[in-house]
Design a protein around this motif. Sequence first.
Motif, mmCIF file in Angstrom:
data_model
loop_
_atom_site.group_PDB
_atom_site.id
_atom_site.type_symbol
_atom_site.label_atom_id
_atom_site.label_comp_id
_atom_site.label_asym_id
_atom_site.label_seq_id
_atom_site.Cartn_x
_atom_site.Cartn_y
_atom_site.Cartn_z
ATOM 1 N N PRO A 59 0.829 -1.215 0.000
ATOM 2 C CA PRO A 59 0.000 0.000 0.000
ATOM 3 C C PRO A 59 0.859 1.258 0.000
ATOM 4 O O PRO A 59 1.775 1.407 0.789
ATOM 5 C CB PRO A 59 -0.796 -0.132 1.306
ATOM 6 C CG PRO A 59 -0.878 -1.600 1.550
ATOM 7 C CD PRO A 59 0.444 -2.154 1.068
ATOM 8 N N GLY A 60 0.550 2.168 -0.942
ATOM 9 C CA GLY A 60 1.270 3.424 -1.024
ATOM 10 C C GLY A 60 2.529 3.359 -1.865
ATOM 11 O O GLY A 60 3.209 4.367 -2.054
ATOM 12 N N TYR A 61 2.834 2.170 -2.420
ATOM 13 C CA TYR A 61 4.076 2.004 -3.162
ATOM 14 C C TYR A 61 3.822 1.583 -4.615
ATOM 15 O O TYR A 61 4.702 1.085 -5.279
ATOM 16 C CB TYR A 61 4.973 0.957 -2.489
ATOM 17 C CG TYR A 61 5.633 1.443 -1.224
ATOM 18 C CD1 TYR A 61 6.978 1.751 -1.192
ATOM 19 C CD2 TYR A 61 4.891 1.602 -0.054
ATOM 20 C CE1 TYR A 61 7.590 2.198 -0.037
ATOM 21 C CE2 TYR A 61 5.488 2.053 1.104
ATOM 22 C CZ TYR A 61 6.839 2.346 1.120
ATOM 23 O OH TYR A 61 7.430 2.793 2.272
ATOM 24 N N ARG A 62 2.622 1.771 -5.108
ATOM 25 C CA ARG A 62 2.304 1.361 -6.473
ATOM 26 C C ARG A 62 2.935 2.338 -7.474
ATOM 27 O O ARG A 62 2.787 3.547 -7.364
ATOM 28 C CB ARG A 62 0.788 1.328 -6.678
ATOM 29 C CG ARG A 62 0.395 0.897 -8.100
ATOM 30 C CD ARG A 62 -1.106 1.017 -8.297
ATOM 31 N NE ARG A 62 -1.824 0.120 -7.424
ATOM 32 C CZ ARG A 62 -2.089 -1.156 -7.713
ATOM 33 N NH1 ARG A 62 -1.670 -1.668 -8.862
ATOM 34 N NH2 ARG A 62 -2.759 -1.909 -6.874
ATOM 35 N N ALA A 63 3.625 1.795 -8.455
ATOM 36 C CA ALA A 63 4.227 2.610 -9.502
ATOM 37 C C ALA A 63 3.200 2.869 -10.605
ATOM 38 O O ALA A 63 2.439 1.977 -10.997
ATOM 39 C CB ALA A 63 5.452 1.911 -10.078
ATOM 40 N N SER A 64 3.167 4.097 -11.119
ATOM 41 C CA SER A 64 2.269 4.451 -12.205
ATOM 42 C C SER A 64 2.817 3.901 -13.523
ATOM 43 O O SER A 64 3.984 3.509 -13.609
ATOM 44 C CB SER A 64 2.130 5.976 -12.288
ATOM 45 O OG SER A 64 3.362 6.546 -12.719
ATOM 46 N N PRO A 65 1.989 3.892 -14.579
ATOM 47 C CA PRO A 65 2.503 3.434 -15.883
ATOM 48 C C PRO A 65 3.714 4.234 -16.353
ATOM 49 O O PRO A 65 4.640 3.672 -16.940
ATOM 50 C CB PRO A 65 1.295 3.631 -16.808
ATOM 51 C CG PRO A 65 0.114 3.486 -15.898
ATOM 52 C CD PRO A 65 0.542 4.113 -14.606
#
Length: 312
Positions: free
Chosen positions: A282-288
């Motif tokens: 959570p909170g560490y998702r990379a965008s495209p």
Amino acid sequence: MTDTTNPIIKVIDLVPGERRELPSIAAQDLTREVFWNDYVCRHRPLIIKEGAAHWPAVGKWQDPGYLESLPSDAKAWLSRTFNPLQIMVIKKVVQIKKVQDCVREMREAPADQTYSMTGIPVPKEWQQDLGEHAFISPDRFEKAPRTYNRQRMFIYRNAASDWHYHETDETLTTQLSGSKRFSMFRLTPENWEDCNSILEANLHHLSCAKQLFPPRLSLVKYEATLNPGDVAYIPPFWWHGVDPEDSVVGVTLANCFRTPWERFGDWRDPITRGMTSNKPKPGYRASPIQKSVIAFTSLMRRLKGTPWYEEV
């Protein structure tokens, strides 16, 4: 009667490992080019001795009564705990007060009590006592950091900062009052599985924690003492824990700037893989866009033969 409900917790020694001295260099011997090319662009941590010794805050903020006397309407959370990895706001543990009142309460408390104010904005009345670091160009701070605030301040008494890492943004931690024991390590694909889940779940605080870590753990912890006026450079992906070395009211300033695009991530790094997986932390998702940058910079480093991780 002494209050025993808020014990002083030390976090550094909760994680086993081989201890080595964290590299340091005197501020007058560190050029902007060397700092940027040899440390920031290589993700190598560093202690810059007396990197802020010329700041007025280093002298003034250690004097009892000075910060309390500065007029300010700024308010902050005052906690009676150390700075945990997973922050829990509990009514009886956390209060909202004016910053100068928080400092006053800390200063007047018994020497064995724990207090912390974490990640608060610097009150505008306090900014006049801060300065710049000669070893980095002010231009590096023109663009806002990607994740963290440009500045945030930590005021504490006997409060440790639990083990954690930053997934992006470079951090300069400047010690303005009190002394801290600093410890840092980098998890690699070889020791990631042995340590990451234990740290993320706070299992290192259990009394049986030593039995959870592998008996022959391959982990090197780089350590140093940060005194007033000293600066610690913390690259992304480096786990770090901090224990106070004394019981005075301590003040630490964190300045953040953007990570160079060529050091944004690496597909082979376990932290990067966690950011780009289908079920990221959570909170560490990379965008495209971030994933594209990671892919491009990973390819460029491979073609140039530039290593992603270098020994300190």
